[in-house]
Write a protein that holds these residues in place. Sequence first.
Motif, PDB file in Angstrom:
ATOM      1  N   THR A   1      11.898  72.917 -20.698  1.00  0.00           N
ATOM      2  CA  THR A   1      11.828  71.610 -19.818  1.00  0.00           C
ATOM      3  C   THR A   1      11.617  71.909 -18.484  1.00  0.00           C
ATOM      4  O   THR A   1      11.982  72.910 -17.650  1.00  0.00           O
ATOM      5  N   GLY A   2      10.879  71.059 -17.767  1.00  0.00           N
ATOM      6  CA  GLY A   2      10.335  70.846 -16.338  1.00  0.00           C
ATOM      7  C   GLY A   2       8.793  71.718 -16.377  1.00  0.00           C
ATOM      8  O   GLY A   2       8.219  71.544 -15.519  1.00  0.00           O
ATOM      9  N   ASP A   3       8.364  72.424 -17.564  1.00  0.00           N
ATOM     10  CA  ASP A   3       7.040  72.677 -17.361  1.00  0.00           C
ATOM     11  C   ASP A   3       6.270  71.414 -17.527  1.00  0.00           C
ATOM     12  O   ASP A   3       6.510  70.244 -17.842  1.00  0.00           O
TER      13      ASP A   3
ATOM     14  N   PRO B   1       6.200  66.727 -15.884  1.00  0.00           N
ATOM     15  CA  PRO B   1       6.965  67.510 -16.576  1.00  0.00           C
ATOM     16  C   PRO B   1       7.850  67.295 -17.815  1.00  0.00           C
ATOM     17  O   PRO B   1       7.682  65.991 -18.112  1.00  0.00           O
ATOM     18  N   VAL B   2       7.819  68.161 -18.549  1.00  0.00           N
ATOM     19  CA  VAL B   2       8.218  67.488 -20.203  1.00  0.00           C
ATOM     20  C   VAL B   2       9.996  67.737 -20.010  1.00  0.00           C
ATOM     21  O   VAL B   2      10.385  68.833 -19.481  1.00  0.00           O
TER      22      VAL B   2
ATOM     23  N   ASP C   1      15.994  55.983 -14.244  1.00  0.00           N
ATOM     24  CA  ASP C   1      14.881  56.558 -14.590  1.00  0.00           C
ATOM     25  C   ASP C   1      14.738  58.358 -14.776  1.00  0.00           C
ATOM     26  O   ASP C   1      15.663  58.602 -14.218  1.00  0.00           O
ATOM     27  N   SER C   2      14.161  58.600 -15.720  1.00  0.00           N
ATOM     28  CA  SER C   2      13.969  59.930 -15.823  1.00  0.00           C
ATOM     29  C   SER C   2      12.879  60.453 -15.043  1.00  0.00           C
ATOM     30  O   SER C   2      12.023  59.965 -14.711  1.00  0.00           O
ATOM     31  N   ASP C   3      13.065  61.865 -14.678  1.00  0.00           N
ATOM     32  CA  ASP C   3      11.981  62.625 -14.133  1.00  0.00           C
ATOM     33  C   ASP C   3      11.074  63.189 -15.117  1.00  0.00           C
ATOM     34  O   ASP C   3       9.961  63.736 -14.820  1.00  0.00           O
ATOM     35  N   TYR C   4      11.090  62.791 -16.531  1.00  0.00           N
ATOM     36  CA  TYR C   4      10.537  63.537 -17.354  1.00  0.00           C
ATOM     37  C   TYR C   4       9.499  62.284 -18.197  1.00  0.00           C
ATOM     38  O   TYR C   4      10.184  61.972 -19.146  1.00  0.00           O
ATOM     39  N   PRO C   5       8.304  62.077 -17.930  1.00  0.00           N
ATOM     40  CA  PRO C   5       7.449  61.086 -18.571  1.00  0.00           C
ATOM     41  C   PRO C   5       7.140  61.545 -20.110  1.00  0.00           C
ATOM     42  O   PRO C   5       6.628  60.665 -20.723  1.00  0.00           O
ATOM     43  N   ILE C   6       7.243  62.757 -20.510  1.00  0.00           N
ATOM     44  CA  ILE C   6       6.964  63.324 -21.656  1.00  0.00           C
ATOM     45  C   ILE C   6       8.039  63.820 -22.232  1.00  0.00           C
ATOM     46  O   ILE C   6       8.705  65.023 -21.669  1.00  0.00           O
TER      47      ILE C   6
END
Length: 213
Positions: free
Chosen positions: A162-164, A39-40, A95-100
Motif C-alpha cells: 500500500t502506497g506504492d 498510489p495503490v 474520498d480515498s487517496d488510492y485510485p488503484i
Amino acid sequence: MFIVLRIHPRATHINQTYFVENLPRRRQPFPMQSVFTGPVYVVRDNIDTDQIISAQYLNLVPTIPEEYEKLGSFALAGLPDSLYTIRFVKPGKMDSDYPIVVGGRNFGCGSSREHAPIALGSAGCRVVLAQSFARIFFRNSVATGELYPCECVDRLCDILKTGDVVTVDLDKLTVTVQETGKVYSFKPLGDVRPVVDAGGLFNYARKTGMMAA
C-alpha cells in the motif's frame, strides 16, 4: 459481447429499470483515459462484498447524489483493522487517496450487491488489479461503469505494498512501478472496456444506438 441485465429488486424509478441507468456519478461517463497513475491500496485473497461495503450501508441509494457520496466514505470499511492498519478512506473523508486497488484471488466474492463497485468508484477508485475476480463483481463493475477490473498475470498483491505508486496503461496492458521501473502485465479487457469507457452499460447502449438517447 453478451451481457445479461436483471431488474434490481429495490429499483424505484417509474420504469423500474436496473438502477445503474440513472446513477448520479461525478465521473459518469469517464473522460476518455487509458493511463492512470497513483498510489495503490493492497488487499489479499477473497475480499468479499461485505468487506467492500458492509451490509449496514445498503440502505444508501446510489441514485441519490448525497447517498452515492456517502457510499464512497464506507468503501472497504469492512476490512479488519488488525490486518489493514491503513484505511482505504481516512476517517471523516469522502474520498480515498488510492485510485488503484490491488487484490489477490476471487476479489469481490460474496453477494451480488451492485453497491460494492459503486462504493469503490464513489471513493475515487478507477482500477482494480486482481489475480482473479468473482464473476458477479466483475459484471457489476462493467455494468455500472465504475471500475476497470483488470486481471493480473502476476500476483501483484505479493509484490506491491500500500502506497506504492504505479502507472496502469490500459492500451499497453502494463503496470509500471514508479520506484523500481519494473513492468507487469494484465489480461486484455476485450469487449467490456468500451462499456466502462462509456460510463456503464446504459450509456454504452445509447452511444452505440442499441437504445434511444
